[in-house]
Design an enzyme around this catalytic site. Structure first.
Site, PDB file in Angstrom:
ATOM      1  N   ASP A   1       0.862  -1.173   0.000  1.00 50.90           N
ATOM      2  CA  ASP A   1       0.000   0.000   0.000  1.00 50.90           C
ATOM      3  C   ASP A   1       0.906   1.232   0.000  1.00 50.90           C
ATOM      4  O   ASP A   1       2.138   1.137   0.100  1.00 50.90           O
ATOM      5  CB  ASP A   1      -0.994  -0.016   1.174  1.00 50.90           C
ATOM      6  CG  ASP A   1      -2.225   0.849   0.869  1.00 50.90           C
ATOM      7  OD1 ASP A   1      -2.151   1.732  -0.015  1.00 50.90           O
ATOM      8  OD2 ASP A   1      -3.273   0.663   1.521  1.00 50.90           O
TER       9      ASP A   1
HETATM   10  C1  NOJ Z   1      -4.106   3.845   0.123  1.00 50.98           C
HETATM   11  C2  NOJ Z   1      -5.279   2.920   0.219  1.00 50.98           C
HETATM   12  O1  NOJ Z   1      -5.232   2.184   1.413  1.00 50.98           O
HETATM   13  C3  NOJ Z   1      -5.351   1.955  -0.950  1.00 50.98           C
HETATM   14  O2  NOJ Z   1      -6.521   1.207  -0.838  1.00 50.98           O
HETATM   15  C4  NOJ Z   1      -5.275   2.713  -2.234  1.00 50.98           C
HETATM   16  O3  NOJ Z   1      -5.476   1.860  -3.325  1.00 50.98           O
HETATM   17  C5  NOJ Z   1      -3.931   3.396  -2.294  1.00 50.98           C
HETATM   18  N1  NOJ Z   1      -3.833   4.349  -1.192  1.00 50.98           N
HETATM   19  C6  NOJ Z   1      -3.699   4.121  -3.619  1.00 50.98           C
HETATM   20  O4  NOJ Z   1      -4.457   5.268  -3.678  1.00 50.98           O
END
Ligand code: NOJ
Length: 740
Positions: free
Chosen positions: A268
């Site tokens: 993430d």
């Molecule tokens: C953080 C989020 O937890 C995740 O779900 C998301 O896809 C990413 N950022 C990218 O924006």
């Protein structure tokens, strides 16, 4: 109903060869470049990324959806980098792109995998038109906590439902052939455990015993992998002391060794460097080492891989063979996507944004996602013939942006049709539509307009109140500790109620809310989640009975926040509560002894039942279930049991019902839930029509992980129910007996 699986794409034989050939030509820096995903830099992307793409330092960009910029970035990658490897272009396409579908939790309330698949397919083709070839969806974290803002993005509390719908989303995004125009790579996230964040606070610690992890949280991920999801994203959270991004048990043992996953894992956002903040590692270099060694193939943002992996390999801290595996996983997905053959996007090859089909899907999805929670004295549907005036009250009645919900980076607000617009269109000059927003936002504490709202309600035949949460109140990092209607909405309801006319509440929100303080003040509640672009027309159709509501809750609604976690498939405990063994705090006799109050698992002030149960959802028709039966009272491992019931529409209107099959395994090597969803079917019935609903239940679907973490199907007694919610009463029994 089995979780349908397909073999992972039968590998075109030459893909593995092409990977090997390419890897053989790559320098270590180029390999690590493939493991690096970078933020695009918006409109400055080309200047911002040109040199790093030319140098082969970028495998993927995220957050770029301008097709001209994407094409230029691809051109630089293909023509100006040494090996010409195209980019993956990632974006959060969560519930639509320009056309916004209901939030995922709303889509889950449709209990309709075909519809969910179609919604994802529309989102994929709109995103692909902008050059995006990878979405960070579906989110299939199981959560039992409506305080958690990301419940909006989830498919609810149940592993079976989330598996079926998660698989549908994967198939919708990836299409039948990932190489076709309009298909994009899916990403099942967040692996794993994120939904169990302590107290529903986003990013908080999760502690999940391995048995529960396997029996509940991992199941949708395994289903998504079996359905061919090409990527997974790690969770931000710490799982039993090892943050998911460096969790080799999850990423190696479970994902690769047990499930045979051959796509790639992305971290993430900056979650590699956050390993040091968690306190697992000392610095960014150690974080890169921990994550890459555990099997996190690509780092999203942060740059720790790019900066530290080359030295870590050169100094022998990590074997280059491990890097090669990660790079091969990434290249495999790029080859499957066909991006080497077709790196560019020609938007004219795909239909326009927000076209008739997309808006039709959005409307259909909104229609099927709305749940009729209560409907006293058949307050709904309204009749345009019998009404002369209607008061439309509340902050969500005409809020084109707010009805879209969380995660709508690309959503086009111009496509939104609000309930107010739809009601005005539908009722034209026939019924006088009087509108008072009464509050600027759902959080407002200003009650100046409440008198006007009450007066207009009193002067109209019916008051329809559009309440809820605006979109900013749910989603990532938007958790709430109090999940009542925010602001002074409950007071507004009380004031409108006092005007003496029927009150209908339409609630748009990103999570289940505790509605105890308004439930008795209104005659009917339509819970619409955040319904997306076409929420207005769908809600108008439901209010006026053009269609009957058919959504069912994918998550339990607590009475009070203190009941959380409250979910239908709980364990029985050694002291299960019952109406006879509980007492309310107001009824306690001060002289009674401690033990006279019933020693069972309940709250003195909330009892033990939810306000609305998982699977609940009313209709304008009436559905009756009868003659529940099985085709055998005993089955052997490997057999398939048929469980059926007759379903009749005894009402006066055609309507759709979601018939649900639940099972309980009475005795297990580990204790088993009191009920588990094992099948569901959405069926349309005319008035008076009877259908036999039949479910096939293979004994594999009764398997569970035992205390040795073995997947077992144990002989013994089972109960089975078919009905319209998890509270259904029709029950039968069967046994699994030993084969010998
Ligand atoms: C953080 C989020 O937890 C995740 O779900 C998301 O896809 C990413 N950022 C990218 O924006």
């Amino acid at each position: 109903m089995a979780i349908a699986t397909i073999n992972k794409q039968a590998e075109q034989p030459d893909i593995e060869q092409r990977i090997e050939d390419l890897l053989g030509q790559m320098t270590l820096a180029e390999k690590i470049g493939q493991m690096n995903q970078v933020e695009s830099g918006g409109e400055h992307a080309i200047d911002h990324l040109r040199h790093s793409i030319q140098a082969g330092h970028v495998g993927s960009v995220l957050n770029q959806a301008d097709v001209d910029i994407v094409n230029e970035l691809q051109r630089i990658a293909v023509h100006e980098s040494r090996l010409g490897i195209p980019l993956l272009v990632g974006r959060d396409v969560i519930h639509g792109f320009k056309t916004v579908m209901p939030i995922p939790l709303g889509q889950a309330a449709s209990w309709n995998p075909d519809l969910v698949r179609e919604c994802a397919s529309v989102a994929a083709r709109e995103a692909a038109k902008s050059g995006v070839n990878w979405t960070f969806a579906p989110m299939i974290d199981i959560t039992r906590d409506p305080r958690w803002g990301r419940i909006a993005e989830s498919l609810g509390e149940d592993a079976y439902l989330a598996s079926e719908l998660g698989v549908a989303m994967v198939r919708g995004f990836q299409g039948d052939d990932l190489g076709c125009a309009g298909s994009i790579v899916a990403c099942a996230k967040h692996f794993a455990g994120y939904g169990a964040a302590e107290s529903g606070r986003d990013y908080a610690t999760t502690n999940i015993p391995e048995n529960e992890l396997r029996n509940v949280h991992l199941r949708p991920f395994e289903a998504a992998v079996d359905a061919g999801a090409n990527t997974l994203m790690t969770s931000f959270s710490d799982l039993d002391g090892v943050p998911a991004t460096a969790n080799d048990f999850l990423l190696r043992q479970v994902l690769r060794e047990e499930w045979g996953f051959d796509g790639f894992v992305v971290s993430d956002w900056d979650s590699v460097r956050q390993l040091a903040i968690h306190g697992l590692t000392e610095d960014d270099a150690a974080s890169a080492l921990a994550a890459a060694s555990a099997g996190c193939d690509m780092e999203m943002a942060g740059g720790a891989y790019l900066h530290h992996l080359p030295r870590l390999v050169e100094e022998g801290h990590i074997d280059e063979a491990l890097i090669d595996k990660s790079v091969a996983n990434i290249l495999r997905v790029k080859f499957r996507l066909g991006s080497f053959e077709h790196p560019y996007t020609d938007p004219s090859h795909l239909p326009g944004f927000g076209d008739e089909q997309a808006l039709g899907m959005a409307r259909q999805a909104a229609l099927q996602s709305v749940v009729l929670l209560k409907n006293d004295h058949a307050a709904l549907p309204l009749s345009a013939e019998r009404l002369t005036s209607i008061a439309v009250i509340g902050p969500m009645a005409d809020a084109p942006y707010e009805q879209l919900g969380t995660w709508i980076f690309d959503g086009d607000m111009q496509l939104s049709v609000t309930p107010l617009q739809a009601l005005q269109d539908m009722l034209g000059g026939k019924v006088d539509v009087r509108y008072v927003p009464a509050m600027d936002t759902t959080r407002s504490r200003q009650s100046d307009a409440f008198d006007e709202a009450a007066a207009i309600a009193g002067d109209s035949d019916v008051a329809v109140m559009f309440l809820g949460e605006e979109s900013i109140l749910s989603g990532e990092a938007h958790s709430r500790a109090d999940i009542n209607l925010p602001g002074d909405q409950a007071e507004l309801v009380r004031r409108v109620r006092a005007a003496g006319k029927p009150v209908i509440a339409v609630i748009m929100a990103g999570r289940p809310l505790t509605l105890s303080n308004i439930v008795d003040q209104v005659d009917a509640i339509l819970f619409a989640w955040h319904p997306g672009s076409m929420g207005g027309p769908a809600i108008a159709d439901l209010l006026f009975g053009i269609e009957s509501p058919s959504g069912k809750l994918p998550v339990t609604f607590p009475r009070m926040v203190g009941q959380i976690p409250i979910y239908y498939n709980q364990k029985n405990t050694g002291k299960p509560p019952s109406p006879e063994t509980i007492i309310h705090i107001d009824d306690i006799d001060p002289k009674a002894s401690q033990t006279s109050h019933g020693l069972t698992a309940f709250h003195l002030d909330a009892g033990y039942t939810p306000l609305f149960a998982f699977g609940h959802g009313l209709s304008y028709a009436r559905f009756e279930y009868q003659n529940l039966r099985t085709n055998a009272s005993e089955i052997r491992p490997g057999d398939t049991l048929q469980v059926s019931a007759e379903l009749t529409n005894t009402g006066e209107v055609p309507a759709e019902e979601v018939a649900q099959l639940y099972v309980r395994d009475l005795v297990g090597n580990v204790t088993r839930p009191v009920k588990e969803l094992k099948g569901f079917k959405r069926l349309r019935l005319d008035p008076g029509q009877t259908i036999v609903v039949e479910f096939s239940l293979h004994t594999d679907e009764l398997a569970f992980y035992d205390r040795n973490m073995q997947l077992v199907t144990e002989p013994g007694e089972f109960h089975a129910w078919i009905g319209g919610s998890s509270e259904t009463g029709l029950r039968t029994e069967f046994r699994i007996v030993d084969s010998d």
